[in-house]
Design a protein around this motif. Sequence first.
Motif, PDB file in Angstrom:
ATOM      1  N   TYR A  81       0.898  -1.053  -0.279  1.00 21.17           N
ATOM      2  CA  TYR A  81       0.089   0.212  -0.214  1.00 21.17           C
ATOM      3  C   TYR A  81       1.324   1.439   0.343  1.00 21.17           C
ATOM      4  CZ  TYR A  81      -3.793   3.348   0.946  1.00 21.17           C
ATOM      5  OH  TYR A  81      -4.808   4.050   1.404  1.00 21.17           O
ATOM      6  N   ALA A  82       2.382   1.623   0.760  1.00 21.81           N
ATOM      7  CA  ALA A  82       2.999   2.238   0.866  1.00 21.81           C
ATOM      8  C   ALA A  82       2.980   2.485  -0.464  1.00 21.81           C
ATOM      9  CB  ALA A  82       4.312   2.272   1.798  1.00 21.81           C
ATOM     10  N   ARG A  83       4.099   2.209  -1.100  1.00 18.71           N
ATOM     11  CA  ARG A  83       4.502   2.106  -3.058  1.00 18.71           C
ATOM     12  C   ARG A  83       3.571   2.075  -3.871  1.00 18.71           C
ATOM     13  NH1 ARG A  83       9.557  -0.428  -2.053  1.00 18.71           N
ATOM     14  NH2 ARG A  83      10.191  -1.436  -1.194  1.00 18.71           N
ATOM     15  N   GLU A  84       1.709   1.557  -3.643  1.00 17.36           N
ATOM     16  CA  GLU A  84       0.713   2.076  -4.552  1.00 17.36           C
ATOM     17  C   GLU A  84       0.916   3.645  -4.352  1.00 17.36           C
ATOM     18  OE1 GLU A  84      -3.694   1.482  -4.464  1.00 17.36           O
ATOM     19  OE2 GLU A  84      -2.749   0.388  -3.662  1.00 17.36           O
ATOM     20  N   MET A  85       0.823   3.965  -2.556  1.00 14.93           N
ATOM     21  CA  MET A  85       0.533   5.170  -2.461  1.00 14.93           C
ATOM     22  C   MET A  85       1.617   6.613  -3.173  1.00 14.93           C
ATOM     23  SD  MET A  85      -2.931   5.663  -1.489  1.00 14.93           S
ATOM     24  CE  MET A  85      -3.019   4.949  -2.554  1.00 14.93           C
ATOM     25  N   ASP A  90      -1.541  11.882  -6.829  1.00 15.25           N
ATOM     26  CA  ASP A  90      -2.204  12.977  -6.148  1.00 15.25           C
ATOM     27  C   ASP A  90      -0.870  12.589  -4.768  1.00 15.25           C
ATOM     28  OD1 ASP A  90      -3.019  14.501  -3.463  1.00 15.25           O
ATOM     29  OD2 ASP A  90      -4.247  15.094  -4.890  1.00 15.25           O
ATOM     30  N   VAL A  91       0.123  13.327  -4.223  1.00 13.96           N
ATOM     31  CA  VAL A  91       0.709  12.656  -3.702  1.00 13.96           C
ATOM     32  C   VAL A  91       0.615  12.812  -2.228  1.00 13.96           C
ATOM     33  CG1 VAL A  91       2.673  14.540  -3.314  1.00 13.96           C
ATOM     34  CG2 VAL A  91       3.460  12.209  -2.286  1.00 13.96           C
ATOM     35  N   ALA A  92      -0.322  14.337  -2.132  1.00 14.40           N
ATOM     36  CA  ALA A  92      -0.902  14.795  -0.565  1.00 14.40           C
ATOM     37  C   ALA A  92      -2.137  13.590   0.048  1.00 14.40           C
ATOM     38  CB  ALA A  92      -1.218  16.273  -0.975  1.00 14.40           C
ATOM     39  N   LEU A 144       8.098   7.181   0.302  1.00  9.64           N
ATOM     40  CA  LEU A 144       6.802   8.033   0.341  1.00  9.64           C
ATOM     41  C   LEU A 144       6.622   9.080   0.460  1.00  9.64           C
ATOM     42  CD1 LEU A 144       3.259   8.197  -0.036  1.00  9.64           C
ATOM     43  CD2 LEU A 144       3.262   6.806   1.759  1.00  9.64           C
ATOM     44  N   LEU A 145       7.750   9.084   1.542  1.00 15.08           N
ATOM     45  CA  LEU A 145       7.832  10.553   2.615  1.00 15.08           C
ATOM     46  C   LEU A 145       8.384  11.327   1.819  1.00 15.08           C
ATOM     47  CD1 LEU A 145       7.463  11.854   5.206  1.00 15.08           C
ATOM     48  CD2 LEU A 145       8.985  10.701   5.638  1.00 15.08           C
ATOM     49  N   ALA A 146       9.893  11.071   0.796  1.00 11.86           N
ATOM     50  CA  ALA A 146      10.186  11.599   0.462  1.00 11.86           C
ATOM     51  C   ALA A 146       9.739  12.358  -0.851  1.00 11.86           C
ATOM     52  CB  ALA A 146      11.741  10.743  -0.691  1.00 11.86           C
ATOM     53  N   ALA A 148       6.825  13.478  -0.813  1.00 16.58           N
ATOM     54  CA  ALA A 148       5.754  13.499  -0.215  1.00 16.58           C
ATOM     55  C   ALA A 148       6.280  15.340   0.474  1.00 16.58           C
ATOM     56  CB  ALA A 148       4.560  12.851   1.140  1.00 16.58           C
ATOM     57  N   GLN A 149       7.468  14.753   0.803  1.00 18.45           N
ATOM     58  CA  GLN A 149       8.425  16.346   0.804  1.00 18.45           C
ATOM     59  C   GLN A 149       8.688  17.566  -0.193  1.00 18.45           C
ATOM     60  OE1 GLN A 149      11.054  14.331   3.508  1.00 18.45           O
ATOM     61  NE2 GLN A 149      10.243  15.090   4.927  1.00 18.45           N
ATOM     62  N   GLN A 150       9.561  16.253  -1.168  1.00 19.01           N
ATOM     63  CA  GLN A 150       9.270  16.870  -2.676  1.00 19.01           C
ATOM     64  C   GLN A 150       8.544  17.999  -3.306  1.00 19.01           C
ATOM     65  OE1 GLN A 150      11.364  13.556  -4.612  1.00 19.01           O
ATOM     66  NE2 GLN A 150      13.176  13.562  -2.961  1.00 19.01           N
ATOM     67  N   ALA A 151       7.410  17.604  -3.151  1.00 20.99           N
ATOM     68  CA  ALA A 151       6.197  18.139  -3.118  1.00 20.99           C
ATOM     69  C   ALA A 151       5.452  18.932  -2.544  1.00 20.99           C
ATOM     70  CB  ALA A 151       5.077  17.185  -3.763  1.00 20.99           C
TER      71      ALA A 151
END
Length: 205
Positions: A81-85, A90-92, A144-146, A148-151
């Motif tokens: 699920y993490a890889r899917e998200m 929409d990364v947020a 996923l965190l990286a 989201a932070q880049q976005a």
Amino acid sequence: MTSSSSPPPQPRRMRADAQRNRARILAAAEQVFAADGPSASTEDLAELAGVAIGTVFRHFPTKAALIEAVFVSRLRAITAYAREMAAADDVADGFFAFFTEAVRQSTIKHVFTDATDSGDEAMAAVWAAIASAGADLRDAMSELLARAQQAGVVRPDIATPELIGLMNGTARALEQVGPDQQGRQRILAVLHDGLRPRHGQVPSP
């Protein structure tokens, strides 16, 4: 005469009915062990799963093997699920959907872990076997965190270990409010707000 080595035998695929039985056993095991701990009756587990006791032992010769399989199955599912998200458009939405689901899974995991944390050698071996699946989950969360932070949708000063700590802490907080759904939503809203960038913060490079 020239001898040729035969290829190694390929593992047999599990039949569809066997796969269904395994899935039912894992689902029942999660409920029974969380409620009664590692001393839970295997007969009760088989009855809940709707299978014969021999079927349980065919899939899982020991109770430790069954506990390990429950944990690994959960870890693999949340990792996927993490890889899917991480790949979501929409990364947020993807990040915060994962955060909410991971907290929910952690709440279930805490109940199960507390029930099975007997401290004996068999359980110690189970936790060691689960470690590699946990490492895969951390890698997926970091990705996923990286993203989201880049976005620019998650504050740049949060690292993966801190994110894991927040998830575990939030899961414990949700346990305190019990079935109060409005209270649970308020706790998640506070955490979501805290993870968003503060004014003037810039995305991670």
